[in-house]
Design a protein around this motif. Structure first.
Motif, PDB file in Angstrom:
ATOM      1  N   LYS A 195      23.264   5.078 -40.324  1.00 19.33           N
ATOM      2  CA  LYS A 195      22.762   4.248 -41.417  1.00 19.33           C
ATOM      3  C   LYS A 195      23.854   3.399 -42.046  1.00 19.33           C
ATOM      4  O   LYS A 195      23.575   2.476 -42.820  1.00 19.33           O
ATOM      5  N   ASP A 196      25.101   3.699 -41.713  1.00 18.61           N
ATOM      6  CA  ASP A 196      26.238   2.984 -42.290  1.00 18.61           C
ATOM      7  C   ASP A 196      26.846   1.954 -41.333  1.00 18.61           C
ATOM      8  O   ASP A 196      27.969   1.503 -41.544  1.00 18.61           O
ATOM      9  N   GLU A 197      26.108   1.600 -40.298  1.00 20.92           N
ATOM     10  CA  GLU A 197      26.625   0.601 -39.358  1.00 20.92           C
ATOM     11  C   GLU A 197      26.782  -0.751 -40.056  1.00 20.92           C
ATOM     12  O   GLU A 197      25.964  -1.148 -40.870  1.00 20.92           O
ATOM     13  N   TYR A 198      27.853  -1.480 -39.720  1.00 20.31           N
ATOM     14  CA  TYR A 198      28.064  -2.800 -40.298  1.00 20.31           C
ATOM     15  C   TYR A 198      28.921  -3.654 -39.366  1.00 20.31           C
ATOM     16  O   TYR A 198      29.558  -3.142 -38.433  1.00 20.31           O
ATOM     17  N   ILE A 199      28.929  -4.958 -39.627  1.00 20.16           N
ATOM     18  CA  ILE A 199      29.715  -5.918 -38.851  1.00 20.16           C
ATOM     19  C   ILE A 199      30.706  -6.599 -39.780  1.00 20.16           C
ATOM     20  O   ILE A 199      30.335  -7.059 -40.866  1.00 20.16           O
ATOM     21  N   ILE A 200      31.954  -6.669 -39.368  1.00 17.70           N
ATOM     22  CA  ILE A 200      32.954  -7.464 -40.065  1.00 17.70           C
ATOM     23  C   ILE A 200      33.046  -8.799 -39.343  1.00 17.70           C
ATOM     24  O   ILE A 200      33.464  -8.869 -38.186  1.00 17.70           O
ATOM     25  N   LEU A 201      32.616  -9.863 -39.994  1.00 18.89           N
ATOM     26  CA  LEU A 201      32.493 -11.154 -39.335  1.00 18.89           C
ATOM     27  C   LEU A 201      33.816 -11.674 -38.791  1.00 18.89           C
ATOM     28  O   LEU A 201      33.858 -12.271 -37.711  1.00 18.89           O
ATOM     29  N   LYS A 202      34.904 -11.475 -39.516  1.00 20.01           N
ATOM     30  CA  LYS A 202      36.205 -11.942 -39.033  1.00 20.01           C
ATOM     31  C   LYS A 202      36.592 -11.237 -37.746  1.00 20.01           C
ATOM     32  O   LYS A 202      37.104 -11.856 -36.809  1.00 20.01           O
ATOM     33  N   ASP A 203      36.340  -9.936 -37.672  1.00 24.64           N
ATOM     34  CA  ASP A 203      36.646  -9.191 -36.454  1.00 24.64           C
ATOM     35  C   ASP A 203      35.772  -9.655 -35.296  1.00 24.64           C
ATOM     36  O   ASP A 203      36.236  -9.778 -34.154  1.00 24.64           O
ATOM     37  N   ALA A 204      34.490  -9.901 -35.582  1.00 24.22           N
ATOM     38  CA  ALA A 204      33.582 -10.398 -34.542  1.00 24.22           C
ATOM     39  C   ALA A 204      34.038 -11.763 -34.040  1.00 24.22           C
ATOM     40  O   ALA A 204      34.028 -12.037 -32.827  1.00 24.22           O
ATOM     41  N   GLU A 205      34.445 -12.630 -34.958  1.00 26.76           N
ATOM     42  CA  GLU A 205      34.924 -13.957 -34.565  1.00 26.76           C
ATOM     43  C   GLU A 205      36.166 -13.854 -33.690  1.00 26.76           C
ATOM     44  O   GLU A 205      36.277 -14.536 -32.662  1.00 26.76           O
ATOM     45  N   ASN A 206      37.112 -12.984 -34.063  1.00 27.88           N
ATOM     46  CA  ASN A 206      38.320 -12.802 -33.262  1.00 27.88           C
ATOM     47  C   ASN A 206      37.998 -12.280 -31.864  1.00 27.88           C
ATOM     48  O   ASN A 206      38.625 -12.674 -30.876  1.00 27.88           O
ATOM     49  N   SER A 207      37.011 -11.395 -31.774  1.00 26.74           N
ATOM     50  CA  SER A 207      36.614 -10.856 -30.465  1.00 26.74           C
ATOM     51  C   SER A 207      35.961 -11.934 -29.611  1.00 26.74           C
ATOM     52  O   SER A 207      36.195 -12.003 -28.399  1.00 26.74           O
ATOM     53  N   TYR A 208      35.154 -12.774 -30.233  1.00 24.66           N
ATOM     54  CA  TYR A 208      34.539 -13.871 -29.488  1.00 24.66           C
ATOM     55  C   TYR A 208      35.601 -14.835 -28.970  1.00 24.66           C
ATOM     56  O   TYR A 208      35.538 -15.291 -27.821  1.00 24.66           O
ATOM     57  N   ILE A 209      36.579 -15.118 -29.787  1.00 20.00           N
ATOM     58  CA  ILE A 209      37.691 -15.977 -29.353  1.00 20.00           C
ATOM     59  C   ILE A 209      38.426 -15.339 -28.176  1.00 20.00           C
ATOM     60  O   ILE A 209      38.785 -16.008 -27.206  1.00 20.00           O
ATOM     61  N   ALA A 210      38.635 -14.016 -28.248  1.00 18.80           N
ATOM     62  CA  ALA A 210      39.297 -13.299 -27.154  1.00 18.80           C
ATOM     63  C   ALA A 210      38.490 -13.391 -25.868  1.00 18.80           C
ATOM     64  O   ALA A 210      39.044 -13.597 -24.778  1.00 18.80           O
ATOM     65  N   ALA A 211      37.167 -13.249 -25.975  1.00 20.23           N
ATOM     66  CA  ALA A 211      36.299 -13.356 -24.800  1.00 20.23           C
ATOM     67  C   ALA A 211      36.370 -14.762 -24.197  1.00 20.23           C
ATOM     68  O   ALA A 211      36.406 -14.930 -22.975  1.00 20.23           O
ATOM     69  N   ARG A 212      36.398 -15.769 -25.050  1.00 20.88           N
ATOM     70  CA  ARG A 212      36.529 -17.156 -24.578  1.00 20.88           C
ATOM     71  C   ARG A 212      37.862 -17.366 -23.854  1.00 20.88           C
ATOM     72  O   ARG A 212      37.925 -18.047 -22.828  1.00 20.88           O
ATOM     73  N   LYS A 213      38.912 -16.788 -24.401  1.00 22.94           N
ATOM     74  CA  LYS A 213      40.220 -16.905 -23.760  1.00 22.94           C
ATOM     75  C   LYS A 213      40.202 -16.288 -22.365  1.00 22.94           C
ATOM     76  O   LYS A 213      40.779 -16.837 -21.425  1.00 22.94           O
ATOM     77  N   MET A 214      39.529 -15.139 -22.233  1.00 17.22           N
ATOM     78  CA  MET A 214      39.416 -14.511 -20.916  1.00 17.22           C
ATOM     79  C   MET A 214      38.666 -15.408 -19.949  1.00 17.22           C
ATOM     80  O   MET A 214      39.090 -15.609 -18.806  1.00 17.22           O
ATOM     81  N   CYS A 215      37.545 -15.963 -20.402  1.00 19.12           N
ATOM     82  CA  CYS A 215      36.739 -16.818 -19.525  1.00 19.12           C
ATOM     83  C   CYS A 215      37.481 -18.085 -19.136  1.00 19.12           C
ATOM     84  O   CYS A 215      37.305 -18.604 -18.024  1.00 19.12           O
ATOM     85  N   SER A 216      38.318 -18.592 -20.031  1.00 17.71           N
ATOM     86  CA  SER A 216      39.062 -19.820 -19.739  1.00 17.71           C
ATOM     87  C   SER A 216      40.255 -19.548 -18.835  1.00 17.71           C
ATOM     88  O   SER A 216      40.440 -20.208 -17.806  1.00 17.71           O
ATOM     89  N   ALA A 217      41.071 -18.549 -19.194  1.00 14.03           N
ATOM     90  CA  ALA A 217      42.334 -18.330 -18.492  1.00 14.03           C
ATOM     91  C   ALA A 217      42.184 -17.579 -17.177  1.00 14.03           C
ATOM     92  O   ALA A 217      42.961 -17.789 -16.236  1.00 14.03           O
ATOM     93  N   LEU A 218      41.183 -16.701 -17.091  1.00 18.67           N
ATOM     94  CA  LEU A 218      41.063 -15.830 -15.913  1.00 18.67           C
ATOM     95  C   LEU A 218      39.838 -16.137 -15.053  1.00 18.67           C
ATOM     96  O   LEU A 218      39.558 -15.407 -14.104  1.00 18.67           O
ATOM     97  N   TYR A 219      39.124 -17.198 -15.377  1.00 23.86           N
ATOM     98  CA  TYR A 219      37.842 -17.494 -14.743  1.00 23.86           C
ATOM     99  C   TYR A 219      37.906 -17.418 -13.219  1.00 23.86           C
ATOM    100  O   TYR A 219      37.056 -16.797 -12.573  1.00 23.86           O
ATOM    101  N   GLN A 220      38.886 -18.048 -12.605  1.00 22.02           N
ATOM    102  CA  GLN A 220      38.940 -18.164 -11.151  1.00 22.02           C
ATOM    103  C   GLN A 220      39.732 -17.050 -10.481  1.00 22.02           C
ATOM    104  O   GLN A 220      39.799 -17.001  -9.253  1.00 22.02           O
ATOM    105  N   GLU A 221      40.343 -16.174 -11.271  1.00 17.87           N
ATOM    106  CA  GLU A 221      41.160 -15.111 -10.677  1.00 17.87           C
ATOM    107  C   GLU A 221      40.292 -13.940 -10.225  1.00 17.87           C
ATOM    108  O   GLU A 221      39.379 -13.516 -10.927  1.00 17.87           O
ATOM    109  N   LYS A 222      40.599 -13.433  -9.051  1.00 20.03           N
ATOM    110  CA  LYS A 222      39.893 -12.280  -8.503  1.00 20.03           C
ATOM    111  C   LYS A 222      40.799 -11.066  -8.583  1.00 20.03           C
ATOM    112  O   LYS A 222      41.930 -11.078  -8.095  1.00 20.03           O
ATOM    113  N   PHE A 223      40.318  -9.986  -9.218  1.00 17.09           N
ATOM    114  CA  PHE A 223      41.102  -8.775  -9.365  1.00 17.09           C
ATOM    115  C   PHE A 223      40.537  -7.668  -8.472  1.00 17.09           C
ATOM    116  O   PHE A 223      39.331  -7.599  -8.235  1.00 17.09           O
ATOM    117  N   LYS A 224      41.413  -6.812  -7.995  1.00 11.05           N
ATOM    118  CA  LYS A 224      41.007  -5.721  -7.111  1.00 11.05           C
ATOM    119  C   LYS A 224      40.160  -4.705  -7.880  1.00 11.05           C
ATOM    120  O   LYS A 224      40.223  -4.616  -9.103  1.00 11.05           O
TER     121      LYS A 224
END
Length: 228
Positions: A195-224
Motif C-alpha cells: 500500500k506504500d508503493e510510490y514513484i520518485i519522478l526524478k529517479d524515473a527520469e534518470n532511469s529513462y535517460i539511462a535506457a536511452r543511452k543504452m539504446c543509442s550507444a549499444l544498439y548495434q553491438e552484439k554481446f555473448k
C-alpha cells in the motif's frame, strides 16, 4: 488474517499497449498467453510486464492518485511495478526500432515469458542484448552478478549509464538470459506490492535517460550469452 496475494487483471493494460502501438504505427504480434511482442534480428530486446501484484484486496483499491513534490502516490498500491516499465518501453519505441515483449503473468511465476520463449527462443537469440524495465530503486541494474549477462555487458551498461551493478530478485530476465545477455534496470519506484508503493519522478527520469543511452550507444553491438 492476511489475504493471499492476488494478480491484477491485465486486460485493460493489454488494450492500452495495443492501442498505443497502433497509434505509433508499430506492428506487433500477440501469442496465446497474451504476450505482446515484435522481434527484429540484430536489435536490442526491450521488456516489461503488464500484470501487477498486491498483497491485500483493499490495498488494490486505488483512490486519490496524485503527484506532489515530485512523488506519485495513492491510497493503495499504484501498480508502478510494472506499469512504469510499460510506459518507459512505449516511450523508447517512439525513438528506437527495437524488438520488444510486453509479458503477462510475471508476478505469478513468470509463466508468460516462459511460454513466449517456448515459441520464440530462436528469434530472441538473434537479438543483440536485452533490457528489462522492472527493477525498484534507482541508479543500479541487475546483470552478471545474477548470471543475466556477461561481465562485458555489465561493464558496458555501467560505463554508458553510470549505474552500479547489484544483486537482485526474480524477473523475466531469469529466462530471457538463457538466450541473450540482458540486464534488469532500476526505474524509480519503491515499496512494490504494498500500500506504500510510490514513484520518485526524478529517479524515473534518470532511469529513462539511462535506457536511452543504452539504446543509442549499444544498439548495434552484439554481446555473448552468459554462462549458466
Amino acid at each position: 488474517m492476511k489475504i493471499p496475494a492476488q494478480r491484477y487483471e491485465v486486460s485493460e493494460m493489454q488494450e492500452y499497449v495495443e492501442r498505443s502501438l497502433k497509434e505509433l504505427g508499430i506492428p506487433y504480434d500477440k501469442d496465446y498467453m497474451g504476450n505482446i511482442y515484435r522481434l527484429i534480428p540484430n536489435t536490442p530486446l526491450l521488456s516489461a510486464h503488464m500484470d501487477a501484484l498486491t498483497e491485500d484486496y483493499e490495498i488494490g483499491k486505488l483512490s486519490n492518485i496524485k503527484e506532489s513534490y515530485g512523488i506519485i502516490k495513492g491510497e493503495g498500491n499504484i501498480g508502478a511495478d510494472d506499469k512504469l516499465g510499460v510506459y518507459m518501453l512505449l516511450e523508447l519505441l517512439k525513438e528506437y526500432k527495437c524488438s520488444f515483449v510486453f509479458s503477462v503473468q510475471e508476478e505469478s511465476g513468470r509463466e508468460g515469458i516462459q511460454y513466449f520463449l517456448s515459441e520464440k527462443a530462436k528469434e530472441v537469440a538473434e537479438c543483440n542484448w536485452g533490457l528489462v524495465l522492472d527493477r525498484r530503486g534507482k541508479e543500479h541494474f541487475i546483470g552478471s552478478l545474477n548470471s543475466y549477462c556477461t561481465v562485458e555487458f555489465s561493464e558496458a551498461v555501467s560505463e554508458v549509464t553510470g549505474f552500479k551493478e547489484e544483486h537482485g530478485s526474480l524477473s523475466d530476465a531469469d529466462y530471457l538470459s538463457n538466450y541473450i545477455s540482458c540486464v534488469n534496470l532500476s526505474i524509480g519506484y519503491q515499496n512494490p506490492h504494498s500500500k506504500d508503493e510510490y514513484i520518485i519522478l526524478k529517479d524515473a527520469e534518470n532511469s529513462y535517460i539511462a535506457a536511452r543511452k543504452m539504446c543509442s550507444a549499444l544498439y548495434q553491438e552484439k554481446f555473448k550469452n552468459p554462462e549458466k
